[in-house]
Design an enzyme around this catalytic site. Structure first.
Site, PDB file in Angstrom:
ATOM      1  N   HIS A   1       0.812  -1.227   0.000  1.00  0.00           N
ATOM      2  CA  HIS A   1       0.000   0.000   0.000  1.00  0.00           C
ATOM      3  C   HIS A   1       0.844   1.276   0.000  1.00  0.00           C
ATOM      4  O   HIS A   1       0.418   2.329   0.455  1.00  0.00           O
ATOM      5  CB  HIS A   1      -0.906  -0.027   1.237  1.00  0.00           C
ATOM      6  CG  HIS A   1      -2.213   0.655   1.043  1.00  0.00           C
ATOM      7  ND1 HIS A   1      -2.487   1.904   1.510  1.00  0.00           N
ATOM      8  CD2 HIS A   1      -3.341   0.264   0.428  1.00  0.00           C
ATOM      9  CE1 HIS A   1      -3.711   2.270   1.212  1.00  0.00           C
ATOM     10  NE2 HIS A   1      -4.257   1.290   0.551  1.00  0.00           N
TER      11      HIS A   1
ATOM     12  N   HIS B   1      -7.284  -3.024 -10.640  1.00  0.00           N
ATOM     13  CA  HIS B   1      -7.567  -2.524  -9.285  1.00  0.00           C
ATOM     14  C   HIS B   1      -9.021  -2.059  -9.266  1.00  0.00           C
ATOM     15  O   HIS B   1      -9.463  -1.361 -10.176  1.00  0.00           O
ATOM     16  CB  HIS B   1      -6.619  -1.350  -9.037  1.00  0.00           C
ATOM     17  CG  HIS B   1      -6.803  -0.614  -7.771  1.00  0.00           C
ATOM     18  ND1 HIS B   1      -7.445   0.586  -7.686  1.00  0.00           N
ATOM     19  CD2 HIS B   1      -6.383  -0.913  -6.524  1.00  0.00           C
ATOM     20  CE1 HIS B   1      -7.413   1.022  -6.433  1.00  0.00           C
ATOM     21  NE2 HIS B   1      -6.784   0.135  -5.710  1.00  0.00           N
TER      22      HIS B   1
HETATM   23  O1  LIG Z   1      -7.658  -1.851  -3.224  1.00  0.00           O
HETATM   24  C1  LIG Z   1      -6.439  -1.605  -3.140  1.00  0.00           C
HETATM   25  O2  LIG Z   1      -5.530  -2.280  -3.668  1.00  0.00           O
HETATM   26  C2  LIG Z   1      -6.000  -0.443  -2.366  1.00  0.00           C
HETATM   27  O3  LIG Z   1      -4.808  -0.177  -2.294  1.00  0.00           O
HETATM   28  C3  LIG Z   1      -7.027   0.430  -1.711  1.00  0.00           C
HETATM   29  C4  LIG Z   1      -6.734   1.849  -2.043  1.00  0.00           C
HETATM   30  O4  LIG Z   1      -6.654   1.939  -3.411  1.00  0.00           O
HETATM   31  C5  LIG Z   1      -7.851   2.746  -1.517  1.00  0.00           C
HETATM   32  O5  LIG Z   1      -9.004   2.634  -2.345  1.00  0.00           O
HETATM   33  C6  LIG Z   1      -7.371   4.163  -1.460  1.00  0.00           C
HETATM   34  O6  LIG Z   1      -8.406   4.972  -0.918  1.00  0.00           O
HETATM   35 MG   LIG Z   2      -3.568  -1.515  -3.416  1.00  0.00          MG
END
Ligand SMILES: O=C(O)C(=O)C[C@@H](O)[C@H](O)CO
Ligand SMILES: [Mg+2]
Length: 382
Positions: free
Chosen positions: A185, A285
């Site tokens: 992250h 994503h």
């Molecule tokens: O789903 C993912 O892989 C994330 O890293 C979550 C991130 O993107 C959040 O949505 C940011 O607010």
């Molecule tokens: Mg992510």
């Protein structure tokens, strides 16, 4: 046919839906949003409206190129998310006019069903064993979780051991009956990424996502040299012009463009094709809403290298709104044994419950991610 109106609806939990109307009554839906910057993207969409009104919605490629190039400044999270949602709505219109799901307009199905995964554990990973156990009963066998909490550029063995212990417990509980990706992250800086990846290697996570921040992408080939764990990234890259350098430098095994951030279906199709040329797998994503997911699936079902699809059911961000709250054809989003079938209705394949959207937009929260701080008071990557 001409575009007559754009209407944006910010809705709980943190999404924004866009409705594009035409003079022949055909309506398209998109999901232009940056999590935490919905109003900014809304303004970017509104700034594009004067150009779009009166245009032929069928000319998606010309509209896309003009929105991207004609404003001189280009790219980035906000503008590419605005273009993404508009692009999704234009493909929705095109499919409805042709009476076909978008995947049919793109050469037809490359697979019969798409593998899905589910988030577990929340912002600060916890209760993971319980959550995997529950979701496994529902047919999921692939999961994703945050790999760590906040982590200093240089941090302690105790923090490393905590991250490794969590993963060791998962493997001890489930063996190889499940797979899981670890999302760093962007919380992990390059010095700690090497340490963590080395210690996690024996537990064979399916991938490690954003092992370092997207702006540190030059580390991907170096990290890939020292680990066999596939490296995944892409949610914070916004066009093929960004991805081309990352693909060419090597190190990335899985690309994760966000269909609501990286220019929509038109752009993500190109990113997927570029990735395939480098033998890079595609795993879009999508921690967002149903229109974003429908757009992802339309790309997944025509992309040979699509391997996994993220979806937000039960994700820790969905407070006050769930994935299917604004969907009429909920049954089409059923996930069976961890797979979903193609969305076969014309356009994106999602029938938006407009009444529900309008009602929910009356009190949409301005969602913001938390601001984390290290022990010394400095801001921490969330
Ligand atoms: O789903 C993912 O892989 C994330 O890293 C979550 C991130 O993107 C959040 O949505 C940011 O607010
Ligand atoms: Mg992510």
């Amino acid at each position: 046919m001409k575009i007559t109106k754009l209407t944006t609806y910010r809705v709980p939990p943190r999404w924004m839906l866009l409705k594009i109307e035409t003079d022949e009554g055909v309506v398209g839906w998109g999901e232009p949003v940056i999590e935490g910057r919905a109003r900014t993207v809304e303004t970017a969409v509104q700034e594009m409206e004067p150009f779009l009104i009166g245009q032929d919605p069928a000319r998606i490629n010309d509209l896309w190129q003009t929105m991207y190039r004609a404003g001189f400044y280009r790219g980035g999270a906000i503008l590419m998310s605005a273009i993404a949602g508009i692009d999704q709505a234009l493909w929705d219109i095109k499919g409805k006019v042709m009476g076909q799901p978008v995947y049919e307009l793109l050469g037809g199905l490359v697979r019969d069903r798409m593998k899905m995964y589910s988030w577990v554990g929340g912002d600060r990973p916890s209760d993971i064993i319980e959550q995997i156990t529950t979701l496994k009963k529902g047919g999921f066998d692939t999961f994703k979780m945050n790999g760590t909490e906040e982590l200093g550029m240089l941090d302690t063995s105790a923090k490393v051991d905590e991250a490794v212990r969590r993963v060791a417990e998962i493997r001890a509980a489930f063996g190889n009956t499940i797979e899981f990706g670890l999302d760093f992250h962007g919380r992990v800086a390059a010095p700690m990424a090497k340490v963590l990846m080395r210690e996690l290697e024996p537990f064979r996570p399916l991938f490690i996502e954003e092992p370092v921040l997207a702006e540190q992408a030059e580390y991907y080939p170096r990290l890939a040299e020292m680990t066999s764990i596939p490296i995944a990234a892409g949610e914070r890259m916004y066009s093929r012009f960004e991805f081309k350098n990352v693909f060419a430098a090597g190190g990335l095994s899985i690309v994760q463009p966000d269909l609501s951030h990286a220019g929509g279906i038109t752009e993500c199709l190109k990113i997927a094709a570029m990735a395939e040329a480098y033998d890079i797998a595609l795993a879009p994503h999508c921690p967002l809403g149903p229109v974003a997911l429908a757009a992802c699936l339309q790309v997944d079902f025509v992309s040979y290298n699509a391997v996994l699809q993220e979806q937000s059911m039960g994700i820790h961000y969905n407070r006050g709104g769930e994935l299917l709250d604004y969907v009429i054809n909920k049954e089409d989003f059923k996930i069976t044994d961890g797979y979903i079938k193609p969305l076969t209705k014309p356009g994106l394949g999602v029938e938006v419950d407009e009444e529900r959207v309008i009602a929910a937009s009356k009190n949409a929260p301005d969602w913001r991610n938390p601001v984390w701080r290290h022990a010394d008071g400095s801001v921490a990557e969330w």
